[in-house]
Design an enzyme around this catalytic site. Structure first.
Site, short mmCIF file in Angstrom:
data_model
loop_
_atom_site.label_atom_id
_atom_site.label_comp_id
_atom_site.label_asym_id
_atom_site.label_seq_id
_atom_site.Cartn_x
_atom_site.Cartn_y
_atom_site.Cartn_z
N ASP A 253 0.83 -1.21 0.00
CA ASP A 253 0.00 0.00 0.00
C ASP A 253 0.86 1.26 0.00
O ASP A 253 0.47 2.29 -0.55
CB ASP A 253 -0.91 0.03 1.24
CG ASP A 253 -2.03 -1.00 1.16
OD1 ASP A 253 -2.29 -1.51 0.05
OD2 ASP A 253 -2.64 -1.29 2.19
N ASN B 265 -4.90 9.19 2.09
CA ASN B 265 -5.56 8.64 3.27
C ASN B 265 -6.04 9.70 4.25
O ASN B 265 -7.23 9.83 4.48
CB ASN B 265 -4.62 7.69 4.03
CG ASN B 265 -4.61 6.29 3.48
OD1 ASN B 265 -5.55 5.88 2.79
ND2 ASN B 265 -3.56 5.55 3.74
N ASP B 266 -5.09 10.46 4.81
CA ASP B 266 -5.51 11.33 5.90
C ASP B 266 -4.46 12.37 6.26
O ASP B 266 -3.28 12.22 5.99
CB ASP B 266 -5.85 10.51 7.15
CG ASP B 266 -4.79 9.48 7.49
OD1 ASP B 266 -3.59 9.76 7.29
OD2 ASP B 266 -5.15 8.38 7.92
N ASP C 215 -6.44 13.55 22.03
CA ASP C 215 -5.05 13.26 21.66
C ASP C 215 -4.76 13.74 20.25
O ASP C 215 -3.62 13.98 19.89
CB ASP C 215 -4.79 11.75 21.73
CG ASP C 215 -4.37 11.29 23.10
OD1 ASP C 215 -4.50 12.09 24.04
OD2 ASP C 215 -3.91 10.15 23.23
N TYR D 129 -5.93 4.76 9.64
CA TYR D 129 -5.84 5.21 11.03
C TYR D 129 -7.23 5.49 11.62
O TYR D 129 -7.51 5.19 12.79
CB TYR D 129 -4.96 6.45 11.08
CG TYR D 129 -4.44 6.82 12.45
CD1 TYR D 129 -4.60 5.98 13.55
CD2 TYR D 129 -3.78 8.02 12.65
CE1 TYR D 129 -4.12 6.32 14.79
CE2 TYR D 129 -3.29 8.38 13.90
CZ TYR D 129 -3.48 7.52 14.96
OH TYR D 129 -3.01 7.87 16.20
N SER D 130 -8.10 6.07 10.82
CA SER D 130 -9.44 6.41 11.30
C SER D 130 -10.17 5.19 11.87
O SER D 130 -10.90 5.28 12.86
CB SER D 130 -10.26 7.01 10.15
OG SER D 130 -11.62 7.15 10.50
N SER E 15 -8.77 2.59 13.36
CA SER E 15 -8.23 2.30 14.69
C SER E 15 -8.82 3.22 15.75
O SER E 15 -8.99 2.83 16.90
CB SER E 15 -6.70 2.48 14.69
OG SER E 15 -6.09 1.44 13.96
#
Lengths: 346, 346, 346, 346
Positions: free
Chosen positions: B120, B194-195, B224, B237-238, B240
């Site tokens: 990826d 992605n982010d 955080d 990540y979102s 998680s």
């Protein structure tokens, strides 16, 4: 009788389109894309205004009577109400208004504007009345929590004045068409504003539902139930079950499991082009029920298929210019969204 | 040199549009709407193929050499690689290929097809190379988990053959343009796949970030960190941090908080027309860092603004006809999505 | 000098035990079981009162001076403060008090009562001062949010009067002993009130931590981090990461992952007899940091072991008779727990 | 007839206690504290073994017959079964065994050991048979998922041999006593192993339940339902509703809301001394049902109180020495706990 002519001005970030709507039908869905802002501009004066209220309170009837008088004083405006309200207005206030008649679906009725005077439930009622093409709806908050109701009764006269005479900001709320297919026959066909919910009811077990997207098997649901929701419905039942909160301007379908047996069944979001099918197994020891916007609860039989897809007719609700501000005001008011007591300085 | 001409056939539920693309630039975003399916039809033979690999493995270099030979045997096809790979191929295999030169953004380079041979991360590398208009990308899985990689190396020759000569199914992956604005000057301008993630790093406190949507204050983030993700990034990540899983065909922005201090900060989803601004307070006791697709970590200063919006250039990745099937195959493979040991009958 | 003698009356549902404590040491932990209510009855008058404050505010210093005068007016009561506060009181108010001297751990210091005048952080400071046997602590809320502080400054004089002369309701807050073991040597040994947190800091990856319980391998943590918390800490960082809220009267260890990569890593709760070990792999590409109650941030090296277990010395904090009422008052005040705008009747 | 005498050796981290049990009654609960390990040592040979099976399968009956023969070959051992199984054994295998007779609660029956041959449901059945003092239970997995069943049929003969003659490791599973109080009268009084669940059934609304702890009002539940679970039940329904996973050795009550209307109703954990009362309002438009371990579904009336507290009689199940290992083996097997496909190196 037909609806008044109007234009729809859709604004994307760099493009604006103008559709002239002759027949009063607002279409939505993928085929038109998702504008950032939608504005209705009357080309003819709106004539027919439907007032919706929940019966039972004399206070509300009084307000409906007041608004009726206000509207009927306007040249060329006709007020419609539901049958029982018509008699209530006649009995209590000697006010004569027209009646919303017709079959279950009033989509072809020549209503230019609906004003709902009550809570979110009344907006849902408007959805039931107009299962196909819906007129624009002005949702007025009357004492209820009113998550979907950005307009307050206190300002109602200037608000109505503005909606009848000026450009109107609209949110084209996506709706879901839900069909139950039994032995290759459609036995139920409904359009919902919030969600279709399949659940186990009082049975200890939900049937294992096989879930398909556009005919493609995706997963099997073992859970207390499954919610298929619109973005408008994302802050209703789906939110309680752990789904994300979706801006009402998005076009998407949410699949939110209710108490899934698996640890890894996270809520899913599909594009509005998705056709979701839930298939009841043929050999069920267990049961499933389906309800639509929390109503019309219906037992699913072995082999039944619940098919859910984007309706081509959105629900056009009047909003303030800034839909996002309306949304967050409602999130804060109804759910204390992200509220936390601040540490006060000493 | 320019990209080969092609048509884009976009299919909605009941409508198909055909765009003839002369300059090889695929535009996306709200203004074009969200088709159910996108098909590329070559009008000229694609000529320039960029092969991307992560350096360091002789095995992979061997495969790149093999594919290069396969491609260069084709009439009119030219192979490009990154500079170091060019010398590796020369040194180890005596193969001559062209080099992808140019400034940081190769968007105007005449590449018709990118083939990524790796994981990826290599797809993310392709995103960095083409920050504006991107050529179509064939992501080939090479030994890695490969969430975003529906094509396997074993089938690579027929796959490449098909992509070069037949109609190509594409997913136009929405990207996010991220800009850091400091004292009214843009000091960073990047497009992510992605982010963008703002977090407190090793500081015990994150600054309280004020969050705006289209200039409208929406909420203050005490957490955080905060993730602003594309649907493609919804499974990174979102996920998680508790976000929903979004089909890559949706156009939307996800705001997912990381360990929010408030109990009621649920993940939010905005339409692709939303411009999200995160504003660092002027008087910070605490700190914030931002990273883009997990890279380019950067300290945010007092008063900095991070502005995130839909890029007008999507990342067009080659997929199988059924994107949803690809997506669920990846969900199951990478995350054991909704997996549960079935009760075996006695 | 030694602490004043007292009895501990522990009440279970049907049994009450009385322990006469000669040396002022309150032991907790599994070996004594978990009483529903714990009451301290002085057998000697408490003599030594430690006042803790956070320096920097003249207002607080004034209050500390007032309380000091109040206490020193009592026969046989001696006030202690930390070194700097001693000089502040002398300089600003010409008040002479004793100083809390000694090494890092003041557990053997003859303090009978600690009064903290500030926020939750000051209670944590008391925890650091008394890493082994702790005197009873009266936490007084001074302008802060004060989740753990059921006593307000307004009532302070009658409150202190009552604590010095009557039976005192206590919550024996479980604490966690945390040890870092490097090459079979203990390089750090601390007792925390809330939590030990292992996280990746600014590294993009956390090391894969192998997690053991009582020497038994249980799982491998791939996440942004892992929180090991006491029930007191369940409403701190663990809550932000999705953990359950645990009544401070429970004895248990919480393992709450921070942004786990797996969809199915649900928070875990272990009995207080559990010894949890987190083992850093020997070949780390990635990093891990550990902090204790949000402080003492410390880099973990390859092969390090973080061992966490119930401390045998709880933190005895003064509470109202009804600990559960205190807890829910704090949940509501600090987190708007389960708050929802009620629908108002019309 | 009475149960065989035995000793209970309870081991805490540094203390071991030995209780000589003359009457075969194992008591638990707060008053005895929470040992790390509990060991039963027979002082007399166990004589009466109850075999439990779910009727309907000839295969299982065959196995029960085999085990009966194995047991009856032992000096002084008597086999008991439930009434119908007695006739099944007689009809199919001409085997004579004793019958477990008596009223609903067989707690005073002289059973020394129960062997369950089936799934988790059979362990629940054993719970129903012994609502007060329960004999030790050996749960044998027979083809089912068997979350709570650490013993496999393949090893059954050495396992039984060991349990009858050597020291036996036990987990004293906390149980919950649930009472429905109507007009100050107890109308239902049951002990559950997993949970009591109050839910709205097929009613669209759950009544707003006022929730008390030890007589102290704590919060009002607006949700689809509320689960009050034991740690054993934490991996049953409570897990689906988002609760934490609790080691079976903990003594605590979980309150896990089902689809709460509020965003901030996080699962709560109370100490085992807590008495939880749920009060039905007097003027209900809506309904509530309660079920116990998924059975005995019962309509709650206006003004009813459901009172739940720790039962003084735990369910002593035979486990391996390492309870934690058993627990994680089950978590992995049944729920793919924290499972994630590892990235394979190239």
């Amino acid at each position: 009788p037909r609806r008044a002519r109007f234009e729809l001005h859709k604004r994307w970030q760099s493009v604006t389109s103008v559709d002239v709507i002759e027949d009063g039908q607002i279409l939505g869905g993928a085929k038109k894309g998702l504008p950032e802002q939608t504005l209705l501009r009357w080309q003819e004066s709106p004539r027919n205004v439907l007032l919706l209220m929940k019966r039972g309170s004399h206070d509300i009837l009084q307000r409906v009577a007041d608004i009726t008088n206000f509207l009927q004083a306007r040249e060329g405006v006709r007020v419609l109400v539901e049958r029982q309200v018509k008699y209530d207005l006649l009995d209590s206030f000697d006010i004569h208004v027209a009646e919303l008649y017709g079959a279950r679906d009033r989509s072809h009725h020549a209503v230019d504007l609906v004003i709902t005077l009550g809570g979110d439930g009344l907006l849902m009622h408007a959805n039931w009345l107009f299962q196909k093409s819906a007129p624009i709806i002005l949702p007025v908050n009357l004492g209820s929590l009113g998550f979907l109701l950005p307009f307050e009764y206190d300002d109602i006269y200037p608000t109505i004045e503005r909606v009848l005479t000026q450009d109107v900001d609209l949110t084209l709320r996506m709706r879901l068409r839900c069909r139950i297919i039994r032995n290759e026959t459609v036995v139920m066909d409904l359009v919902v504003m919030n969600d279709a919910v399949v659940e186990r009811g009082s049975s200890p077990y939900l049937a294992s539902l096989d879930c398909f997207c556009n005919g493609q098997y995706v997963t099997t649901v073992q859970a207390d139930g499954l919610i298929i929701a619109t973005p408008t419905g994302s802050t209703a039942y789906s939110m309680s079950a752990g789904g994300s909160m979706m801006h009402p301007g998005i076009q998407a379908l949410l699949l939110t499991p209710i108490c899934p047996h698996s640890l890894s069944f996270r809520p899913l979001v599909f594009p509005d082009s998705a056709v979701i099918s839930l298939c009841m197994p043929l050999d069920v020891r267990s049961h499933a029920w389906v309800s639509f916007d929390g109503r019309f609860r219906h037992r699913l039989m072995d082999g039944d298929i619940l098919e859910v897809s984007n309706s081509e007719y959105p629900l056009p609700t009047v909003t303030h210019r800034n839909v996002t501000a309306d949304w967050f005001r409602a999130l804060n008011k109804a759910f204390n969204f992200n509220m936390r007591t601040r540490q006060k300085p000493l």
